[in-house]
Design a protein around this motif. Structure first.
Motif, PDB file in Angstrom:
ATOM      1  N   ASP A  43       0.756  -1.099   0.016  1.00 55.50           N
ATOM      2  CA  ASP A  43       0.130   0.026  -0.186  1.00 55.50           C
ATOM      3  C   ASP A  43       0.832   1.313   0.041  1.00 55.50           C
ATOM      4  OD1 ASP A  43       0.982  -0.002   2.535  1.00 55.50           O
ATOM      5  OD2 ASP A  43      -0.912  -0.016   3.451  1.00 55.50           O
ATOM      6  N   SER A  44       2.030   1.047  -0.119  1.00 58.39           N
ATOM      7  CA  SER A  44       2.969   2.187  -0.242  1.00 58.39           C
ATOM      8  C   SER A  44       4.233   2.037  -1.316  1.00 58.39           C
ATOM      9  CB  SER A  44       3.638   2.574   1.151  1.00 58.39           C
ATOM     10  OG  SER A  44       4.554   1.639   1.519  1.00 58.39           O
ATOM     11  N   PHE A  45       4.954   2.997  -1.566  1.00 57.22           N
ATOM     12  CA  PHE A  45       6.404   2.601  -2.307  1.00 57.22           C
ATOM     13  C   PHE A  45       7.096   1.839  -1.412  1.00 57.22           C
ATOM     14  CE2 PHE A  45       4.848   7.036  -4.149  1.00 57.22           C
ATOM     15  CZ  PHE A  45       4.711   6.424  -5.449  1.00 57.22           C
ATOM     16  N   ALA A  46       7.367   2.167  -0.188  1.00 60.19           N
ATOM     17  CA  ALA A  46       8.309   1.447   0.660  1.00 60.19           C
ATOM     18  C   ALA A  46       7.812  -0.260   0.595  1.00 60.19           C
ATOM     19  CB  ALA A  46       8.386   1.981   2.137  1.00 60.19           C
ATOM     20  N   ALA A  47       6.526  -0.441   0.906  1.00 55.89           N
ATOM     21  CA  ALA A  47       6.260  -1.555   0.996  1.00 55.89           C
ATOM     22  C   ALA A  47       6.350  -2.411  -0.396  1.00 55.89           C
ATOM     23  CB  ALA A  47       4.445  -1.837   1.345  1.00 55.89           C
ATOM     24  N   ASN A  48       6.179  -1.887  -1.371  1.00 58.43           N
ATOM     25  CA  ASN A  48       6.415  -2.713  -2.688  1.00 58.43           C
ATOM     26  C   ASN A  48       7.843  -2.737  -2.899  1.00 58.43           C
ATOM     27  OD1 ASN A  48       3.943  -3.090  -3.647  1.00 58.43           O
ATOM     28  ND2 ASN A  48       3.461  -0.978  -4.439  1.00 58.43           N
ATOM     29  N   ALA A  49       8.719  -1.832  -2.648  1.00 58.68           N
ATOM     30  CA  ALA A  49       9.902  -1.833  -2.737  1.00 58.68           C
ATOM     31  C   ALA A  49      10.660  -3.237  -1.684  1.00 58.68           C
ATOM     32  CB  ALA A  49      10.897  -0.560  -2.201  1.00 58.68           C
ATOM     33  N   LEU A  50      10.110  -3.297  -0.687  1.00 52.62           N
ATOM     34  CA  LEU A  50      10.485  -4.401   0.147  1.00 52.62           C
ATOM     35  C   LEU A  50      10.073  -5.806  -0.215  1.00 52.62           C
ATOM     36  CD1 LEU A  50       9.971  -2.980   3.841  1.00 52.62           C
ATOM     37  CD2 LEU A  50      12.090  -3.658   2.826  1.00 52.62           C
ATOM     38  N   ILE A  51       8.865  -5.764  -1.010  1.00 56.30           N
ATOM     39  CA  ILE A  51       8.456  -6.999  -1.452  1.00 56.30           C
ATOM     40  C   ILE A  51       9.525  -7.321  -2.433  1.00 56.30           C
ATOM     41  CG2 ILE A  51       6.509  -7.998  -3.027  1.00 56.30           C
ATOM     42  CD1 ILE A  51       4.535  -6.307  -1.422  1.00 56.30           C
ATOM     43  N   LYS A  52       9.920  -6.599  -3.405  1.00 64.35           N
ATOM     44  CA  LYS A  52      10.628  -6.885  -4.554  1.00 64.35           C
ATOM     45  C   LYS A  52      11.968  -7.414  -3.860  1.00 64.35           C
ATOM     46  CE  LYS A  52       9.585  -3.156  -6.763  1.00 64.35           C
ATOM     47  NZ  LYS A  52       9.310  -2.187  -7.866  1.00 64.35           N
ATOM     48  N   ALA A  53      12.552  -6.536  -2.987  1.00 59.42           N
ATOM     49  CA  ALA A  53      14.063  -6.845  -2.230  1.00 59.42           C
ATOM     50  C   ALA A  53      13.879  -8.191  -1.712  1.00 59.42           C
ATOM     51  CB  ALA A  53      14.474  -5.890  -1.388  1.00 59.42           C
ATOM     52  N   ARG A  54      12.738  -8.475  -0.905  1.00 59.00           N
ATOM     53  CA  ARG A  54      12.652  -9.720  -0.238  1.00 59.00           C
ATOM     54  C   ARG A  54      12.636 -11.147  -1.233  1.00 59.00           C
ATOM     55  NH1 ARG A  54       7.696  -7.539   3.223  1.00 59.00           N
ATOM     56  NH2 ARG A  54       9.047  -6.469   4.932  1.00 59.00           N
ATOM     57  N   ALA A  55      12.036 -11.043  -2.310  1.00 57.53           N
ATOM     58  CA  ALA A  55      12.031 -12.103  -3.270  1.00 57.53           C
ATOM     59  C   ALA A  55      13.048 -12.392  -3.971  1.00 57.53           C
ATOM     60  CB  ALA A  55      10.853 -11.692  -4.225  1.00 57.53           C
ATOM     61  N   ALA A  56      13.958 -11.294  -4.361  1.00 59.21           N
ATOM     62  CA  ALA A  56      15.344 -11.347  -4.816  1.00 59.21           C
ATOM     63  C   ALA A  56      16.399 -11.930  -3.798  1.00 59.21           C
ATOM     64  CB  ALA A  56      15.881  -9.984  -5.397  1.00 59.21           C
ATOM     65  N   ALA A  57      16.318 -11.349  -2.601  1.00 59.95           N
ATOM     66  CA  ALA A  57      17.105 -12.013  -1.350  1.00 59.95           C
ATOM     67  C   ALA A  57      16.870 -13.357  -1.365  1.00 59.95           C
ATOM     68  CB  ALA A  57      16.869 -11.125  -0.352  1.00 59.95           C
ATOM     69  N   GLU A  58      15.505 -13.639  -1.341  1.00 62.95           N
ATOM     70  CA  GLU A  58      15.277 -15.336  -0.974  1.00 62.95           C
ATOM     71  C   GLU A  58      15.820 -16.158  -2.261  1.00 62.95           C
ATOM     72  OE1 GLU A  58      11.458 -18.064  -0.318  1.00 62.95           O
ATOM     73  OE2 GLU A  58      11.155 -15.881  -0.236  1.00 62.95           O
ATOM     74  N   HIS A  59      15.521 -15.615  -3.436  1.00 62.08           N
ATOM     75  CA  HIS A  59      15.723 -16.329  -4.576  1.00 62.08           C
ATOM     76  C   HIS A  59      17.116 -16.677  -4.796  1.00 62.08           C
ATOM     77  CE1 HIS A  59      15.176 -17.958  -8.521  1.00 62.08           C
ATOM     78  NE2 HIS A  59      15.941 -17.007  -9.167  1.00 62.08           N
ATOM     79  N   THR A  60      18.170 -15.474  -4.513  1.00 60.70           N
ATOM     80  CA  THR A  60      19.478 -15.600  -4.946  1.00 60.70           C
ATOM     81  C   THR A  60      20.583 -15.844  -3.499  1.00 60.70           C
ATOM     82  OG1 THR A  60      19.911 -13.443  -4.574  1.00 60.70           O
ATOM     83  CG2 THR A  60      19.120 -13.836  -6.830  1.00 60.70           C
ATOM     84  N   GLY A  61      19.988 -15.461  -2.322  1.00 63.53           N
ATOM     85  CA  GLY A  61      20.756 -15.473  -1.162  1.00 63.53           C
ATOM     86  C   GLY A  61      21.922 -14.360  -0.955  1.00 63.53           C
ATOM     87  N   LEU A  62      21.537 -13.428  -1.874  1.00 52.92           N
ATOM     88  CA  LEU A  62      22.456 -12.307  -1.927  1.00 52.92           C
ATOM     89  C   LEU A  62      21.700 -11.055  -1.187  1.00 52.92           C
ATOM     90  CD1 LEU A  62      23.773 -12.084  -5.552  1.00 52.92           C
ATOM     91  CD2 LEU A  62      25.082 -12.976  -3.691  1.00 52.92           C
TER      92      LEU A  62
END
Length: 200
Positions: A43-62
Motif C-alpha cells: 500500500d506504499s512505495f516502501a512496501a512494494n520495494a521491500l516485497i521486491k527486495a525480499r523476493a530477490a534476496a530469497e531467490h539468490t541468497g545475496l
C-alpha cells in the motif's frame, strides 16, 4: 568486492542504479535478477520495494536492493502514485503519459504541482535482527508539463519539470538527472547505510 542483486527486470533501472551507486560504492558489484517477479500488492512505495527486495534476496541468497517509485500529482489527489507503472491500464510508458496528460487537460499551470517519490529498499538475508531490512525515501518536487518534451529518461520523465528548472527531466543528461532525481536521493541515502555496514 561486495555483490548485491538488483531486484528488477527493468534494464533502464539497472543501468541508472549502476551509474548512481558506482561513485558512492566503488567496491559494489551489482548483478541482475533473473528470478520470478513477486506480486506487488503493498500500500506504499516502501512496501512494494521491500516485497521486491525480499523476493530477490530469497531467490539468490545475496543482499538485495530494490526500488519502487512513481509520480504523485496534487490536482489528482496524489494519483497515480503507487499505480504509476500501470496508470493507463497497461505498463506502456507512452500510454501512461497520455492518460496523465488527458486527466490534467483542464488544469492550469499553477495547479500542476507533482512529485516523484522513490523508496529504496535493502534486504540482507544473512541477518536475522532489525538490520535485515532498511528503506530510504527520496522525493523530487516539480510540476507536470502540458506536453511531452525530451528523448531521455523513461516513464513520466518527458512530462515532469523538476522544481527550479524549465525543462523536463527527459531533457536532462543522465548525469544531470542522476545528480538530483528522486532515485538518486533515495539511493544516495541507502548507499550511506551500506557503506557503514559493509564498507563497500
Amino acid at each position: 568486492m561486495m555483490r548485491a542483486v538488483v531486484a528488477t527486470h527493468n534494464a533502464h533501472k539497472v543501468a541508472e542504479l549502476q551509474r548512481i551507486l558506482s561513485a558512492a560504492l566503488p567496491g559494489l558489484e551489482l548483478v541482475a535478477y533473473d528470478g520470478p517477479s513477486p506480486v506487488e500488492d503493498g500500500d506504499s512505495f516502501a512496501a512494494n520495494a521491500l516485497i521486491k527486495a525480499r523476493a530477490a534476496a530469497e531467490h539468490t541468497g545475496l543482499v538485495a536492493i530494490a526500488d519502487d517509485s512513481g509520480i504523485s500529482v496534487d490536482a489528482l489527489g496524489g494519483a497515480p502514485g503507487i499505480d504509476s507503472a500501470h496508470y493507463s491500464g497497461s505498463r506502456d510508458d507512452a500510454a501512461n503519459v497520455r492518460h496523465l496528460l488527458a486527466n490534467l487537460a483542464d488544469v492550469p499551470a499553477e495547479n500542476r504541482a507533482a512529485q516523484f517519490t522513490c523508496a529504496a529498499a535493502l534486504v540482507d538475508p544473512t541477518r536475522a535482527d532489525d538490520t535485515r531490512e532498511h528503506v530510504e525515501l527520496g522525493v523530487w518536487p516539480g510540476r507536470v508539463a502540458f506536453e511531452v518534451a525530451g528523448g531521455g529518461g523513461f516513464g513520466y520523465d518527458p512530462v515532469f519539470i523538476p522544481e527550479g528548472l524549465a525543462v523536463t527531466s527527459a531533457e536532462l543528461t543522465a548525469d544531470e538527472k542522476n545528480a538530483i532525481s528522486h532515485r538518486a536521493r533515495a539511493f544516495a541515502a541507502l548507499a550511506t547505510v551500506m557503506r557503514e555496514r559493509y564498507g563497500a
